[in-house]
Design a protein around this motif. Structure first.
Motif, PDB file in Angstrom:
ATOM      1  N   LYS A   1      11.288   7.968  -1.915  1.00 22.15           N
ATOM      2  CA  LYS A   1      10.721   8.548  -0.701  1.00 22.15           C
ATOM      3  C   LYS A   1       9.573   7.650  -0.266  1.00 22.15           C
ATOM      4  O   LYS A   1       8.693   7.323  -1.070  1.00 22.15           O
ATOM      5  CB  LYS A   1      10.218   9.959  -0.984  1.00 22.15           C
ATOM      6  CG  LYS A   1       9.702  10.695   0.220  1.00 22.15           C
ATOM      7  CD  LYS A   1       9.335  12.128  -0.175  1.00 22.15           C
ATOM      8  CE  LYS A   1       8.945  12.951   1.012  1.00 22.15           C
ATOM      9  NZ  LYS A   1       8.639  14.338   0.618  1.00 22.15           N
ATOM     10  N   THR A   2       9.605   7.227   0.999  1.00 24.54           N
ATOM     11  CA  THR A   2       8.569   6.351   1.540  1.00 24.54           C
ATOM     12  C   THR A   2       7.805   7.092   2.624  1.00 24.54           C
ATOM     13  O   THR A   2       8.399   7.646   3.542  1.00 24.54           O
ATOM     14  CB  THR A   2       9.174   5.065   2.128  1.00 24.54           C
ATOM     15  OG1 THR A   2       9.909   4.395   1.101  1.00 24.54           O
ATOM     16  CG2 THR A   2       8.115   4.139   2.659  1.00 24.54           C
ATOM     17  N   LEU A   3       6.494   7.105   2.486  1.00 31.08           N
ATOM     18  CA  LEU A   3       5.600   7.714   3.463  1.00 31.08           C
ATOM     19  C   LEU A   3       4.624   6.658   3.954  1.00 31.08           C
ATOM     20  O   LEU A   3       4.259   5.745   3.195  1.00 31.08           O
ATOM     21  CB  LEU A   3       4.807   8.859   2.828  1.00 31.08           C
ATOM     22  CG  LEU A   3       5.595   9.972   2.166  1.00 31.08           C
ATOM     23  CD1 LEU A   3       4.690  10.806   1.273  1.00 31.08           C
ATOM     24  CD2 LEU A   3       6.214  10.856   3.219  1.00 31.08           C
TER      25      LEU A   3
ATOM     26  N   ILE B   1       3.697   4.593  -5.995  1.00 32.24           N
ATOM     27  CA  ILE B   1       3.153   3.291  -5.590  1.00 32.24           C
ATOM     28  C   ILE B   1       2.394   3.482  -4.287  1.00 32.24           C
ATOM     29  O   ILE B   1       2.956   3.971  -3.302  1.00 32.24           O
ATOM     30  CB  ILE B   1       4.264   2.250  -5.396  1.00 32.24           C
ATOM     31  CG1 ILE B   1       5.084   2.109  -6.680  1.00 32.24           C
ATOM     32  CG2 ILE B   1       3.678   0.903  -4.964  1.00 32.24           C
ATOM     33  CD1 ILE B   1       6.390   1.357  -6.501  1.00 32.24           C
ATOM     34  N   LEU B   2       1.147   3.094  -4.281  1.00 30.67           N
ATOM     35  CA  LEU B   2       0.297   3.174  -3.089  1.00 30.67           C
ATOM     36  C   LEU B   2      -0.139   1.771  -2.707  1.00 30.67           C
ATOM     37  O   LEU B   2      -0.762   1.075  -3.506  1.00 30.67           O
ATOM     38  CB  LEU B   2      -0.929   4.042  -3.363  1.00 30.67           C
ATOM     39  CG  LEU B   2      -2.044   4.016  -2.320  1.00 30.67           C
ATOM     40  CD1 LEU B   2      -1.558   4.530  -0.968  1.00 30.67           C
ATOM     41  CD2 LEU B   2      -3.245   4.817  -2.809  1.00 30.67           C
TER      42      LEU B   2
ATOM     43  N   VAL C   1      -0.200   0.403  10.213  1.00 28.78           N
ATOM     44  CA  VAL C   1       0.046   1.088   8.942  1.00 28.78           C
ATOM     45  C   VAL C   1      -1.115   0.768   8.007  1.00 28.78           C
ATOM     46  O   VAL C   1      -1.388  -0.389   7.703  1.00 28.78           O
ATOM     47  CB  VAL C   1       1.390   0.648   8.322  1.00 28.78           C
ATOM     48  CG1 VAL C   1       1.603   1.320   6.971  1.00 28.78           C
ATOM     49  CG2 VAL C   1       2.543   0.952   9.269  1.00 28.78           C
ATOM     50  N   LYS C   2      -1.805   1.817   7.569  1.00 33.69           N
ATOM     51  CA  LYS C   2      -2.953   1.670   6.670  1.00 33.69           C
ATOM     52  C   LYS C   2      -2.576   1.901   5.209  1.00 33.69           C
ATOM     53  O   LYS C   2      -3.168   1.322   4.318  1.00 33.69           O
ATOM     54  CB  LYS C   2      -4.059   2.662   7.040  1.00 33.69           C
ATOM     55  CG  LYS C   2      -4.630   2.467   8.417  1.00 33.69           C
ATOM     56  CD  LYS C   2      -5.444   1.230   8.463  1.00 33.69           C
ATOM     57  CE  LYS C   2      -6.497   1.327   9.540  1.00 33.69           C
ATOM     58  NZ  LYS C   2      -7.536   0.376   9.364  1.00 33.69           N
ATOM     59  N   GLU C   3      -1.597   2.801   5.001  1.00 33.40           N
ATOM     60  CA  GLU C   3      -1.156   3.110   3.640  1.00 33.40           C
ATOM     61  C   GLU C   3       0.361   3.271   3.622  1.00 33.40           C
ATOM     62  O   GLU C   3       0.939   3.856   4.522  1.00 33.40           O
ATOM     63  CB  GLU C   3      -1.792   4.413   3.134  1.00 33.40           C
ATOM     64  CG  GLU C   3      -3.283   4.350   2.968  1.00 33.40           C
ATOM     65  CD  GLU C   3      -3.875   5.654   2.447  1.00 33.40           C
ATOM     66  OE1 GLU C   3      -3.192   6.361   1.664  1.00 33.40           O
ATOM     67  OE2 GLU C   3      -5.005   5.964   2.826  1.00 33.40           O
ATOM     68  N   LEU C   4       0.943   2.748   2.578  1.00 28.98           N
ATOM     69  CA  LEU C   4       2.368   2.895   2.324  1.00 28.98           C
ATOM     70  C   LEU C   4       2.499   3.525   0.942  1.00 28.98           C
ATOM     71  O   LEU C   4       1.925   3.025  -0.025  1.00 28.98           O
ATOM     72  CB  LEU C   4       3.064   1.529   2.341  1.00 28.98           C
ATOM     73  CG  LEU C   4       4.505   1.488   1.858  1.00 28.98           C
ATOM     74  CD1 LEU C   4       5.413   2.100   2.918  1.00 28.98           C
ATOM     75  CD2 LEU C   4       4.933   0.069   1.574  1.00 28.98           C
TER      76      LEU C   4
END
Length: 153
Positions: free
Chosen positions: A109-111, A135-136, A119-122
């Protein structure tokens, strides 16, 4: 009527404040028994991606600020269940579901968390055969950059 609307708006703001960010989740679970956390600094990411023959990947490496990898694979089932419940609520903290894939027993799952189309955070949550990994990745990149990253994995 105005008081009711103001009260409702205040309650929504208060509940939004309780939503945990990805960093909050790492902070909460990093000290749990058998949870392993590895912080990968920007320099290490750049060195690793510098070996890629793809110029987009090399360019992306400069935009990544850091990465945190948290493995819950050895943690108890209760810790994993608690983690997954908290991670499922990231959308309440402004994270958007980018992608969800389930194939051959592997669920990913990718947020993403964006600010003004940047995009600041994946966040990737990976589950496979009892293994759970969070994974951040932080930085400032575009969705096109994310496609380049996917193509190089």
């Amino acid at each position: 009527m105005k008081k009711i609307l103001l009260t409702f708006a205040f309650l929504l703001t208060a509940f939004a404040g309780f939503a945990q960010t990805a960093n909050d989740i790492v902070g909460e679970f990093k000290n749990e028994k058998d949870v392993e956390v590895q912080v990968v600094p920007k320099m290490m990411i750049q060195m690793g991606m510098a070996q890629s023959p793809d110029e987009k990947a090399k360019s992306l490496a400069k935009k990544i600020e850091g990465m945190t990898v948290m493995s819950l694979s050895k943690a108890s089932d209760d810790v994993k269940a608690n983690f997954l419940a908290k991670a499922a609520k990231l959308t309440e903290a402004g994270y958007e579901k980018e992608e969800e894939i389930e194939e051959s027993g592997v669920k990913v799952k990718t947020l993403i968390k964006t600010e003004d189309d940047v995009v600041k955070e994946l966040v990737n949550i990976v589950e496979a055969n009892g293994e759970t990994v969070f994974i951040l990745m932080t930085g400032k990149f575009s969705k096109d950059d994310l496609d380049a990253l996917k193509n190089n994995m």
